[in-house]
Design a protein around this motif. Structure first.
Motif, PDB file in Angstrom:
ATOM      1  N   ALA A 337       4.331   5.773 -12.501  1.00  0.00           N
ATOM      2  CA  ALA A 337       4.752   4.495 -11.922  1.00  0.00           C
ATOM      3  C   ALA A 337       4.149   3.326 -12.691  1.00  0.00           C
ATOM      4  CB  ALA A 337       4.349   4.433 -10.451  1.00  0.00           C
ATOM      5  N   GLN A 338       2.864   3.427 -13.032  1.00  0.00           N
ATOM      6  CA  GLN A 338       2.207   2.346 -13.767  1.00  0.00           C
ATOM      7  C   GLN A 338       2.726   2.257 -15.202  1.00  0.00           C
ATOM      8  OE1 GLN A 338       0.852   4.715 -11.898  1.00  0.00           O
ATOM      9  NE2 GLN A 338      -1.100   4.084 -10.970  1.00  0.00           N
ATOM     10  N   VAL A 339       2.976   3.414 -15.826  1.00  0.00           N
ATOM     11  CA  VAL A 339       3.475   3.419 -17.204  1.00  0.00           C
ATOM     12  C   VAL A 339       4.885   2.839 -17.268  1.00  0.00           C
ATOM     13  CG1 VAL A 339       4.091   4.889 -19.164  1.00  0.00           C
ATOM     14  CG2 VAL A 339       1.994   5.360 -17.869  1.00  0.00           C
ATOM     15  N   VAL A 340       5.741   3.243 -16.350  1.00  0.00           N
ATOM     16  CA  VAL A 340       7.119   2.737 -16.340  1.00  0.00           C
ATOM     17  C   VAL A 340       7.140   1.238 -16.055  1.00  0.00           C
ATOM     18  CG1 VAL A 340       9.334   2.872 -15.138  1.00  0.00           C
ATOM     19  CG2 VAL A 340       8.127   4.970 -15.772  1.00  0.00           C
ATOM     20  N   SER A 341       6.240   0.775 -15.196  1.00  0.00           N
ATOM     21  CA  SER A 341       6.161  -0.665 -14.919  1.00  0.00           C
ATOM     22  C   SER A 341       5.845  -1.443 -16.187  1.00  0.00           C
ATOM     23  CB  SER A 341       5.098  -0.920 -13.846  1.00  0.00           C
ATOM     24  OG  SER A 341       4.985  -2.299 -13.574  1.00  0.00           O
ATOM     25  N   LEU A 342       4.928  -0.944 -17.001  1.00  0.00           N
ATOM     26  CA  LEU A 342       4.614  -1.586 -18.281  1.00  0.00           C
ATOM     27  C   LEU A 342       5.832  -1.568 -19.196  1.00  0.00           C
ATOM     28  CD1 LEU A 342       2.644  -2.774 -20.395  1.00  0.00           C
ATOM     29  CD2 LEU A 342       1.985  -0.409 -20.947  1.00  0.00           C
ATOM     30  N   ALA A 343       6.508  -0.418 -19.281  1.00  0.00           N
ATOM     31  CA  ALA A 343       7.694  -0.319 -20.136  1.00  0.00           C
ATOM     32  C   ALA A 343       8.767  -1.309 -19.702  1.00  0.00           C
ATOM     33  CB  ALA A 343       8.237   1.109 -20.115  1.00  0.00           C
ATOM     34  N   GLU A 344       8.946  -1.457 -18.401  1.00  0.00           N
ATOM     35  CA  GLU A 344       9.968  -2.386 -17.905  1.00  0.00           C
ATOM     36  C   GLU A 344       9.613  -3.831 -18.236  1.00  0.00           C
ATOM     37  OE1 GLU A 344      11.584   0.298 -14.130  1.00  0.00           O
ATOM     38  OE2 GLU A 344       9.992  -1.197 -13.826  1.00  0.00           O
ATOM     39  N   ARG A 345       8.339  -4.180 -18.224  1.00  0.00           N
ATOM     40  CA  ARG A 345       7.949  -5.533 -18.611  1.00  0.00           C
ATOM     41  C   ARG A 345       8.267  -5.810 -20.077  1.00  0.00           C
ATOM     42  NH1 ARG A 345       3.725  -8.220 -16.090  1.00  0.00           N
ATOM     43  NH2 ARG A 345       3.956  -9.689 -17.838  1.00  0.00           N
ATOM     44  N   LEU A 346       8.214  -4.752 -20.893  1.00  0.00           N
ATOM     45  CA  LEU A 346       8.458  -4.903 -22.329  1.00  0.00           C
ATOM     46  C   LEU A 346       9.892  -4.556 -22.716  1.00  0.00           C
ATOM     47  CD1 LEU A 346       5.180  -3.178 -23.593  1.00  0.00           C
ATOM     48  CD2 LEU A 346       5.706  -5.627 -23.753  1.00  0.00           C
ATOM     49  N   ASN A 347      10.712  -4.088 -21.758  1.00  0.00           N
ATOM     50  CA  ASN A 347      12.026  -3.537 -22.077  1.00  0.00           C
ATOM     51  C   ASN A 347      11.919  -2.508 -23.208  1.00  0.00           C
ATOM     52  OD1 ASN A 347      13.641  -4.875 -20.172  1.00  0.00           O
ATOM     53  ND2 ASN A 347      13.588  -6.750 -21.408  1.00  0.00           N
ATOM     54  N   ALA A 348      10.870  -1.690 -23.119  1.00  0.00           N
ATOM     55  CA  ALA A 348      10.574  -0.718 -24.166  1.00  0.00           C
ATOM     56  C   ALA A 348      11.117   0.649 -23.791  1.00  0.00           C
ATOM     57  CB  ALA A 348       9.066  -0.621 -24.387  1.00  0.00           C
ATOM     58  N   PRO A 349      11.818   1.325 -24.687  1.00  0.00           N
ATOM     59  CA  PRO A 349      12.285   2.691 -24.409  1.00  0.00           C
ATOM     60  C   PRO A 349      11.126   3.614 -24.072  1.00  0.00           C
ATOM     61  CG  PRO A 349      13.283   1.829 -26.411  1.00  0.00           C
ATOM     62  CD  PRO A 349      12.216   0.851 -26.029  1.00  0.00           C
ATOM     63  N   VAL A 350      11.389   4.581 -23.215  1.00  0.00           N
ATOM     64  CA  VAL A 350      10.383   5.571 -22.821  1.00  0.00           C
ATOM     65  C   VAL A 350      10.829   6.928 -23.342  1.00  0.00           C
ATOM     66  CG1 VAL A 350       9.133   6.657 -20.929  1.00  0.00           C
ATOM     67  CG2 VAL A 350       9.810   4.245 -20.760  1.00  0.00           C
TER      68      VAL A 350
END
Length: 654
Positions: A337-350
């Protein structure tokens, strides 16, 4: 007619031993009566019952012969009177006798009521286990672990423990490893001395390699013969030294609860194998007046934040990046949840490693699937375009596909994982969730950062069209393609399912074609041990019996532990087994061709696995027509118990 009665005959309990006409004159037979076994003899029309255990070395008198009116021990030839228990070797060797009564419905034998139970060393060990939350054991009971087994039996009767008897100790270790991978908590695996314990080693190496907590318990030979080359006498501490994070021998004077605590604490904190060796005679010793211990006051909070300097450096690199991507490994499982939240702030692919498949839904607009040899072209494309990698809980295996040439911020709780194979730009020691949250809260992104969601969607459209083409293609072999199988599973696998995957071509196909939503995926990651898949499903079911469990294996892997299907039936485990049968070790055939060798010794002679499933009392269907795949898998998933769908697949299609 009765034989001589033992003392305390006012405390006798009568047990029906045999039918009245089942013993011939001159015959002796072992008969269980209550918790005892007696040697019951019929001689000249009369019945006699004596203790079944020869005082010499415990030979079973009831398996002997009646000669000259005496029972002759089958092991050493001692003679015993079948009515008085008198031994030819003198009164020191006499055995107890028990009353016999011939009634209308059979022959009855009376034995003393069981003595009051004495709390043993094994009881203390089991009590400590359960205090620490270990409530599941996979194992095999045998002659050198009976004392510990009896303590487990008592705990199971009290509702504190579940015991699953397996057919091979290797399956017990794989099941315990899978349990640890799914829950983060240890289950136990249990074997006897010698081969019973060495059979555990492969599954325990899987736990070591993938950092899963497991408790391994080894019965052992009596201490008086240990080290002398006795039957099944091997140095188990030496044998387990490399695979375990902690290994100890339980002695009569040990602090037994503390040694069990040490084994479990090491297993949990070091995420590995805690191991104890239990000599036969120590298991049944009366326990010293020591209380069983538990985890209270023994376990720290591991959610440690990153050092300030490393955090500043990581934030600086993020601020300079325009195309960052997030890579997650299995070590990020609890903190997605915390990792995906960071990715969403950056619009970064996971992107995920293969071991981390399923930790983010492939329906998420930033999810790109698996990276590397078992991965998707979506993930590899986005990796190649990235200018910064943010890696959480992955250790850069040579199979992972993580580029060593990109600027990299790596976050892990284990300092040895940081820069494990090659240096990274910023190694950050800290809990994944705490660190991801700290990065998100202090984030400064580049004004020119690219919103990569559109590109991710475009790459998925291309790949999904190609998958559909492969699934619809007609195989010239008259078999089913892997793409067809996983298209059906994409539609049918329940979102809360636990999926266990074996090693082989089917696993590569699973990585490429199956698109998880919220399913949990378990595999033999770093060890890559063929045979893992079905025993792991036993462990997954034990850990989460209310969730659907789907085992995906090939014929090569399942063939190593196919007898465990009877274990699933015995305990009515709701496991759906998708077995891709291509009749060979197809991955090895490919490797031989790639090395320009002849394909040699990779063919397999298989039974009809679906018929085997039916013979075991489970659901079993074989599928060779692609049109039937979806309906049969759907039917199996609704079957209330173990079910197998054997799909005849093309070894060249994956």
């Amino acid at each position: 007619m009765s034989s001589e009665t033992p003392d305390h005959d006012d405390n006798l309990q009568w047990h029906r031993a045999i039918d009245g006409d089942s013993l011939e004159d001159g015959e002796v037979r072992v008969c269980p009566v209550g918790v005892k076994s007696v040697a019951l003899t019929k001689l000249r029309g009369e019945y006699g019952a004596i203790d079944n255990r020869c005082p010499h070395q415990g030979g079973p008198l009831g398996q002997g012969t009646v000669e000259n009116g005496k029972i002759r021990c089958p092991w050493h030839g001692f003679d015993f009177d079948p009515f008085t228990g008198e031994a030819a070797g003198g009164p020191d060797f006499d055995v107890p006798t028990y009353p016999v009564d011939v009634r209308a419905d059979g022959v009855y034998v009376a034995t003393p009521a069981p003595a009051a139970r004495v709390r043993t060393v094994s009881d203390v060990l089991v009590e400590t286990m359960t205090n620490w939350g270990v409530d599941t054991v996979f194992g095999m009971v045998g002659h050198s672990n009976l004392g510990m087994a009896e303590a487990m039996h008592r705990a199971e009767t009290e509702g504190k423990l579940r015991y699953f008897g397996i057919r091979h100790e290797g399956a017990a270790a794989f099941a315990a490893s899978a349990y640890g991978k799914l829950t983060g908590r240890p289950a136990a695996c249990f074997g006897i001395a010698g081969p019973g314990s060495t059979n555990l080693l492969t599954g325990l190496y899987d736990a070591k390699a993938d950092r899963a907590p497991v408790l391994a318990l080894s019965g052992n030979v009596d201490s008086s013969v240990a080290g002398k080359g006795a039957f099944q006498d091997i140095d188990l501490l030496a044998a387990f030294a490399d695979v375990s994070t902690y290994s100890a021998l339980i002695r009569s004077g040990s602090d037994h609860a503390e040694l069990m605590t040490m084994a479990l604490k090491h297993a949990i904190l070091n995420r590995g194998v805690g191991h104890l060796v239990l000599p036969d005679e120590v298991q049944v010793l009366p326990a010293p007046d020591h209380a069983a211990s538990g985890p209270t006051g023994r376990m720290p909070d591991l959610r440690v934040g990153p050092p300030a300097q490393a955090l500043r450096e990581a934030l600086g690199h993020i601020a300079a990046a325009t195309r960052p991507v997030v890579v997650v490994g299995a070590g990020a499982k609890a903190d997605m949840a915390q990792v995906v939240s960071l990715a969403e702030r950056l619009n970064a692919p996971v992107l995920t490693t293969f071991k981390a498949k399923g930790q983010i839904s492939d329906r998420h607009p930033l999810a790109c699937g698996v990276l590397g040899r078992s991965g998707t072209p979506v993930a590899s494309w986005m990796m190649n375009k990235a200018d910064l990698l943010l890696v959480f809980g992955a250790s850069f295996s040579n199979h992972s596909g993580i580029s060593p040439y990109k600027p990299t911020v790596q976050v892990d709780t284990d300092p040895l994982m940081l820069g494990r194979f090659v240096p990274v730009t910023v190694p950050v020691l800290g809990d994944v969730g705490v660190t991801a949250r700290a990065l998100t809260e202090s984030l400064r992104s580049n004004a020119a950062i690219v919103d990569q969601r559109t590109e991710v969607a475009e790459r998925w459209a291309v790949w999904r069209a190609e998958k559909a083409r492969r699934a619809a293609a007609v195989s010239g072999s008259g078999r089913v393609s892997a793409a067809t199988v996983f298209r059906a599973l994409n539609e049918l696998a329940p979102e809360n399912a636990v999926m266990t995957v074996d090693v082989g071509n089917h696993a590569y196909s699973f990585g490429r074609y199956f698109e998880p939503t919220s399913q949990a995926v378990l595999m033999s990651g770093y060890l890559g041990s063929i045979g893992f898949g079905f025993p792991a499903a036993l462990g997954a079911w034990a850990a989460a019996p209310d969730r659907p469990v789907i085992a995906v294996t090939g014929d090569g892997g399942f063939g190593q532990y196919l007898a465990e299907f009877t274990t699933a039936v015995k305990y009515d485990m709701n496991i759906t087994h998708i077995l891709l049968n291509n009749g060979e070790l197809a991955k090895i055939s490919e490797e031989q061709r790639s090395a320009e060798y002849a394909v040699w010794q990779t063919s397999l002679l298989n039974p009809d696995f679906s018929a085997l499933a039916r013979d075991c009392g489970a659901y079993g269907r074989r599928v060779s027509d692609p049109a039937d795949v979806e309906s049969v898998i759907g039917e199996a998933l609704t079957y209330p118990g173990p079910a197998m769908v054997e799909i005849m697949t093309d070894p060249r299609s994956h």
